[in-house]
Design a protein around this motif. Sequence first.
Motif, PDB file in Angstrom:
ATOM      1  N   ARG A   1      20.700   7.693   8.173  1.00 12.11           N
ATOM      2  CA  ARG A   1      20.463   7.959   9.634  1.00 12.11           C
ATOM      3  C   ARG A   1      18.923   7.021   9.613  1.00 12.11           C
ATOM      4  NH1 ARG A   1      18.914  13.618  12.543  1.00 12.11           N
ATOM      5  NH2 ARG A   1      19.193  12.842  14.575  1.00 12.11           N
ATOM      6  N   TRP A   2      19.212   6.027   9.999  1.00  6.42           N
ATOM      7  CA  TRP A   2      18.302   4.613   9.962  1.00  6.42           C
ATOM      8  C   TRP A   2      16.963   5.087  10.821  1.00  6.42           C
ATOM      9  CZ3 TRP A   2      18.914   1.280   6.288  1.00  6.42           C
ATOM     10  CH2 TRP A   2      20.303   1.040   5.964  1.00  6.42           C
ATOM     11  N   SER A   3      16.993   5.797  11.631  1.00  3.41           N
ATOM     12  CA  SER A   3      15.628   6.206  12.295  1.00  3.41           C
ATOM     13  C   SER A   3      14.902   7.004  11.757  1.00  3.41           C
ATOM     14  CB  SER A   3      15.808   7.042  13.632  1.00  3.41           C
ATOM     15  OG  SER A   3      16.655   8.001  13.495  1.00  3.41           O
ATOM     16  N   VAL A   4      15.334   7.882  10.284  1.00  2.00           N
ATOM     17  CA  VAL A   4      14.658   8.478   9.458  1.00  2.00           C
ATOM     18  C   VAL A   4      14.455   7.820   8.221  1.00  2.00           C
ATOM     19  CG1 VAL A   4      14.732  10.762   7.990  1.00  2.00           C
ATOM     20  CG2 VAL A   4      15.364  10.737  10.597  1.00  2.00           C
ATOM     21  N   PHE A   5      15.486   7.273   7.639  1.00  2.00           N
ATOM     22  CA  PHE A   5      15.826   6.389   6.325  1.00  2.00           C
ATOM     23  C   PHE A   5      14.540   5.208   6.247  1.00  2.00           C
ATOM     24  CE2 PHE A   5      17.351   3.212   3.780  1.00  2.00           C
ATOM     25  CZ  PHE A   5      17.583   3.772   2.491  1.00  2.00           C
ATOM     26  N   GLY A   6      14.657   4.354   7.657  1.00  2.00           N
ATOM     27  CA  GLY A   6      13.793   3.521   7.564  1.00  2.00           C
ATOM     28  C   GLY A   6      12.196   3.717   7.325  1.00  2.00           C
ATOM     29  N   PRO A   7      11.667   4.729   8.055  1.00  2.00           N
ATOM     30  CA  PRO A   7      10.246   5.027   7.698  1.00  2.00           C
ATOM     31  C   PRO A   7       9.931   5.572   6.708  1.00  2.00           C
ATOM     32  CG  PRO A   7      11.057   5.684  10.101  1.00  2.00           C
ATOM     33  CD  PRO A   7      12.369   5.097   9.455  1.00  2.00           C
ATOM     34  N   TYR A   8      10.839   6.362   6.185  1.00  2.00           N
ATOM     35  CA  TYR A   8      10.684   7.380   4.855  1.00  2.00           C
ATOM     36  C   TYR A   8      10.383   6.275   3.695  1.00  2.00           C
ATOM     37  CZ  TYR A   8      11.459  10.727   1.440  1.00  2.00           C
ATOM     38  OH  TYR A   8      11.498  11.391   0.277  1.00  2.00           O
ATOM     39  N   VAL A   9      11.637   5.116   3.542  1.00  2.00           N
ATOM     40  CA  VAL A   9      11.544   4.414   2.590  1.00  2.00           C
ATOM     41  C   VAL A   9      10.488   3.333   2.669  1.00  2.00           C
ATOM     42  CG1 VAL A   9      12.825   2.342   1.435  1.00  2.00           C
ATOM     43  CG2 VAL A   9      13.869   4.496   2.272  1.00  2.00           C
ATOM     44  N   LEU A  10      10.163   3.010   3.630  1.00  2.00           N
ATOM     45  CA  LEU A  10       8.926   1.904   4.071  1.00  2.00           C
ATOM     46  C   LEU A  10       7.619   2.628   3.703  1.00  2.00           C
ATOM     47  CD1 LEU A  10       8.047  -0.766   5.200  1.00  2.00           C
ATOM     48  CD2 LEU A  10       7.638   0.243   7.394  1.00  2.00           C
ATOM     49  N   LEU A  11       7.259   3.892   4.164  1.00  2.00           N
ATOM     50  CA  LEU A  11       6.084   4.588   3.798  1.00  2.00           C
ATOM     51  C   LEU A  11       6.196   4.849   2.230  1.00  2.00           C
ATOM     52  CD1 LEU A  11       5.675   7.197   6.671  1.00  2.00           C
ATOM     53  CD2 LEU A  11       4.141   5.355   6.117  1.00  2.00           C
ATOM     54  N   TYR A  12       7.181   5.212   1.618  1.00  2.00           N
ATOM     55  CA  TYR A  12       7.354   5.626   0.036  1.00  2.00           C
ATOM     56  C   TYR A  12       7.107   4.254  -0.760  1.00  2.00           C
ATOM     57  CZ  TYR A  12       8.906   6.759  -4.269  1.00  2.00           C
ATOM     58  OH  TYR A  12       8.994   6.865  -5.760  1.00  2.00           O
ATOM     59  N   LEU A  13       7.553   3.092  -0.183  1.00  2.00           N
ATOM     60  CA  LEU A  13       7.380   2.045  -1.141  1.00  2.00           C
ATOM     61  C   LEU A  13       6.025   1.518  -0.923  1.00  2.00           C
ATOM     62  CD1 LEU A  13      10.734   0.452  -0.729  1.00  2.00           C
ATOM     63  CD2 LEU A  13       9.738   1.334  -2.903  1.00  2.00           C
ATOM     64  N   ALA A  14       5.679   1.717   0.459  1.00  2.00           N
ATOM     65  CA  ALA A  14       4.028   0.970   0.739  1.00  2.00           C
ATOM     66  C   ALA A  14       3.169   1.964  -0.014  1.00  2.00           C
ATOM     67  CB  ALA A  14       3.831   1.042   2.300  1.00  2.00           C
ATOM     68  N   ALA A  15       3.239   3.332  -0.027  1.00  2.00           N
ATOM     69  CA  ALA A  15       2.353   4.016  -0.929  1.00  2.00           C
ATOM     70  C   ALA A  15       2.219   3.708  -2.279  1.00  2.00           C
ATOM     71  CB  ALA A  15       2.723   5.571  -0.641  1.00  2.00           C
ATOM     72  N   GLN A  16       3.676   3.573  -2.741  1.00  2.00           N
ATOM     73  CA  GLN A  16       3.663   3.429  -4.225  1.00  2.00           C
ATOM     74  C   GLN A  16       2.951   1.930  -4.505  1.00  2.00           C
ATOM     75  OE1 GLN A  16       4.665   5.655  -6.610  1.00  2.00           O
ATOM     76  NE2 GLN A  16       4.791   6.687  -4.379  1.00  2.00           N
ATOM     77  N   MET A  17       3.008   1.174  -3.910  1.00  2.00           N
ATOM     78  CA  MET A  17       2.541  -0.247  -4.273  1.00  2.00           C
ATOM     79  C   MET A  17       1.274  -0.264  -4.037  1.00  2.00           C
ATOM     80  SD  MET A  17       4.932  -1.980  -5.304  1.00  2.00           S
ATOM     81  CE  MET A  17       5.568  -0.502  -5.895  1.00  2.00           C
ATOM     82  N   PHE A  18       0.480   0.531  -2.890  1.00  2.00           N
ATOM     83  CA  PHE A  18      -0.811   0.447  -2.567  1.00  2.00           C
ATOM     84  C   PHE A  18      -1.685   1.240  -3.745  1.00  2.00           C
ATOM     85  CE2 PHE A  18      -0.048  -1.846   1.181  1.00  2.00           C
ATOM     86  CZ  PHE A  18      -1.351  -2.214   1.564  1.00  2.00           C
ATOM     87  N   LEU A  19      -0.845   2.259  -4.363  1.00  2.00           N
ATOM     88  CA  LEU A  19      -1.421   3.067  -5.793  1.00  2.00           C
ATOM     89  C   LEU A  19      -1.338   2.191  -6.963  1.00  2.00           C
ATOM     90  CD1 LEU A  19       0.358   6.449  -4.873  1.00  2.00           C
ATOM     91  CD2 LEU A  19      -2.419   5.801  -4.691  1.00  2.00           C
TER      92      LEU A  19
END
Length: 147
Positions: A90-108
């Motif tokens: 479900r792209w409306s959930v998958f997109g923001p979920y993965v984007l937030l996850y990867l952004a958080a990981q990289m900024f950590l």
Amino acid sequence: MLQAFVAFALASQAILFVYFAARRWRPRSAERYGWLAYAFGATGLAVGAAIALGGGSWRLYAGPLLFTAWAAFGAWADLLARTEWRRPVRWSVFGPYVLLYLAAQMFLWWPMWEEWRMGWAVYLVLFVGSTALNLAGHARGATATAG
């Protein structure tokens, strides 16, 4: 401030590593305690706010705050709304979920390169391990509540 950032970054990755390992080898424990990975996001809010209010660099408070945003969104999708969004995607959930996850990981991860290279390397090992465990869990059809 740097110590709080590093401690949060490494702890967040260690929690995800343990969760994904449990999901693979102790699925009942993962189902029972998986929500703790999202709950840890509240710590990110405290750490990020303390760094920001203490005059710290955005490079140090962005990661914890992004982790909080990911955890809040994931808790909503997985625990509160109980939305099935992984299979089928479900792209409306998958997109923001993965984007937030990867952004958080990289900024950590990225700020540690200049601040503490050993921490950067430890984070790298934990990130690669947790990512491999997460992907393996999805490949074999496991359901997830935090990843």
